[in-house]
Scaffold this active site. Structure first.
Site, short mmCIF file in Angstrom:
data_model
loop_
_atom_site.label_atom_id
_atom_site.label_comp_id
_atom_site.label_asym_id
_atom_site.label_seq_id
_atom_site.Cartn_x
_atom_site.Cartn_y
_atom_site.Cartn_z
N LYS A 11 -11.76 -32.46 -20.57
CA LYS A 11 -12.85 -31.61 -21.07
C LYS A 11 -12.46 -30.78 -22.30
O LYS A 11 -13.21 -30.71 -23.27
CB LYS A 11 -13.36 -30.70 -19.95
CG LYS A 11 -14.01 -31.51 -18.84
CD LYS A 11 -14.73 -30.68 -17.82
CE LYS A 11 -15.10 -31.55 -16.63
NZ LYS A 11 -15.94 -32.70 -16.96
N GLU A 13 -10.39 -27.06 -15.77
CA GLU A 13 -9.49 -28.17 -15.44
C GLU A 13 -8.02 -27.76 -15.52
O GLU A 13 -7.14 -28.61 -15.33
CB GLU A 13 -9.76 -29.38 -16.35
CG GLU A 13 -10.98 -30.17 -15.89
CD GLU A 13 -11.15 -31.49 -16.60
OE1 GLU A 13 -11.76 -32.40 -16.02
OE2 GLU A 13 -10.70 -31.63 -17.75
N THR A 72 -27.46 -27.16 -19.56
CA THR A 72 -27.72 -28.49 -20.11
C THR A 72 -28.40 -29.35 -19.04
O THR A 72 -28.09 -29.26 -17.85
CB THR A 72 -26.41 -29.15 -20.61
OG1 THR A 72 -25.49 -29.22 -19.52
CG2 THR A 72 -25.79 -28.36 -21.74
N ASP A 98 -19.19 -32.05 -23.04
CA ASP A 98 -18.08 -31.51 -23.83
C ASP A 98 -18.41 -31.58 -25.32
O ASP A 98 -18.05 -30.67 -26.08
CB ASP A 98 -16.80 -32.31 -23.56
CG ASP A 98 -16.48 -32.38 -22.07
OD1 ASP A 98 -16.81 -31.43 -21.35
OD2 ASP A 98 -15.92 -33.41 -21.64
N GLY A 140 -17.59 -44.09 -24.12
CA GLY A 140 -16.42 -43.23 -24.05
C GLY A 140 -16.76 -41.78 -24.32
O GLY A 140 -17.90 -41.43 -24.63
O1 RIB Z 1 -16.37 -34.31 -19.19
C1 RIB Z 1 -15.80 -35.58 -19.26
C2 RIB Z 1 -14.34 -35.50 -19.03
O2 RIB Z 1 -14.11 -35.04 -17.71
C3 RIB Z 1 -13.61 -36.82 -19.11
O3 RIB Z 1 -13.15 -37.09 -20.41
C4 RIB Z 1 -12.53 -36.67 -18.06
O4 RIB Z 1 -11.24 -36.70 -18.59
C5 RIB Z 1 -12.81 -35.38 -17.33
O5 RIB Z 1 -12.00 -34.34 -17.77
#
Ligand code: RIB
Length: 289
Positions: free
Chosen positions: A42, A140, A202, A235, A270
């Site tokens: 993220k 995270e 969102t 993100d 992706g």
């Molecule tokens: O928000 C998407 C992300 O969540 C991914 O890229 C994955 O790595 C997780 O962190």
């Protein structure tokens, strides 16, 4: 806010992605397409989204001394992000995310934190937030480092933008130090009354809603696209929002522009590989009116 620099403190993951027609049920095995290993996480995603759009971005995080770590550092660096504070930790694997994407572009994600788990307050360089405009945070990495970064941002007068994701308990004291909360509907339902004066909820293909204390909520419609893969769209939105807030846009305008970035990201596969450059965004915005 004294400068335009964006500081992102948090996670980097290698995304191990398999596309399938539909998600498996518990206990079921399905055949998918070839595995793709893509740069994600993220915080790294937010940094790359802002960097690719021309922002001055510093990313602070940790990876292992492995191929995944090298992929992540080089992807962020290629987007113009300063990766000099992305630590390389021997003996710990880089964080990974196991992702399935179905035919509708929806995803499921399970994260294995790896090196992200050990990111600590001591890893924040002295003076990191001095002169910064915005700090981006997510959940995270550990609560201590998130809180230490939020405190430093507050002391330096930088705006704290928090994405309380993945969903779960929010570290005590974080919301009080957050200026703008960016969260999806699921996270908003879990958090309930959060007390942050400015927030953006969102809603995927339905756009977002901007909440500002003392004003009626403002719905911002999404730019319609054919969704290929929604991984990392939130993100992309957050990184673009940080960029526009650092540039001085009001929150509603920043959310409108960030929505266009998220739409473009949804139209490609992706997380980081789907994020547009400034030129691509301008062309897309012109074409979609
Ligand atoms: O928000 C998407 C992300 O969540 C991914 O890229 C994955 O790595 C997780 O962190």
């Amino acid at each position: 806010m004294s400068g335009r620099r964006i500081v992102v403190v948090g996670s980097l993951n290698a995304d191990l992605v398999v596309r399938t027609e539909r998600f498996p049920r518990p206990g079921e095995t399905l055949r998918g397409q070839d595995l793709a290993v893509l740069p994600g996480g993220k915080s790294a995603n937010q940094a790359v989204a802002a960097g690719r759009l021309g922002g001055e971005v510093v990313l602070v995080g940790a990876v292992g001394d492995d191929e995944h770590g090298r992929l992540l550092r080089s992807s962020a660096a290629a987007a113009g992000v300063d990766v000099s504070h992305v630590l390389v930790r021997a003996g710990t694997p880089t964080g990974t995310a196991v992702i399935t994407v179905d035919a509708a572009g929806e995803n499921t994600i399970v994260v294995s934190p790896g090196a992200n788990a050990a990111l600590a307050p001591a890893d924040l360089p002295a003076g990191l937030l001095e002169g910064a405009a915005v700090l981006c945070l997510c959940l995270e990495v550990g609560a201590e480092v998130v809180l230490a970064a939020a405190r430093a941002a507050r002391a330096a007068g930088a705006l704290v933008l928090t994405n309380p994701s993945p969903s779960g308990p929010v570290p005590a004291g974080l919301l009080e130090r957050t200026d703008v909360l960016v969260l999806n509907e699921h996270e908003a339902a879990q958090l309930g009354g959060h007390g942050v004066p400015r927030s953006v909820v969102t809603r995927g293909a339905r756009g977002c809603v901007v909440h500002e204390e003392g004003a009626a909520p403002v719905p911002v419609p999404a730019v319609p696209v054919e969704a290929v893969d929604t991984t990392g769209c939130g993100d992309a939105f957050t990184g673009a929002l940080a960029l526009r807030l650092a540039a001085g846009d009001p929150l509603v305008e920043a959310a409108r522009r960030a929505g266009a970035v998220a739409a473009l990201a949804a139209a490609r596969a992706g997380a980081q590989p789907s994020y547009p450059s400034r030129e691509e965004l301008e062309a897309f915005t012109a074409a979609s009116g």
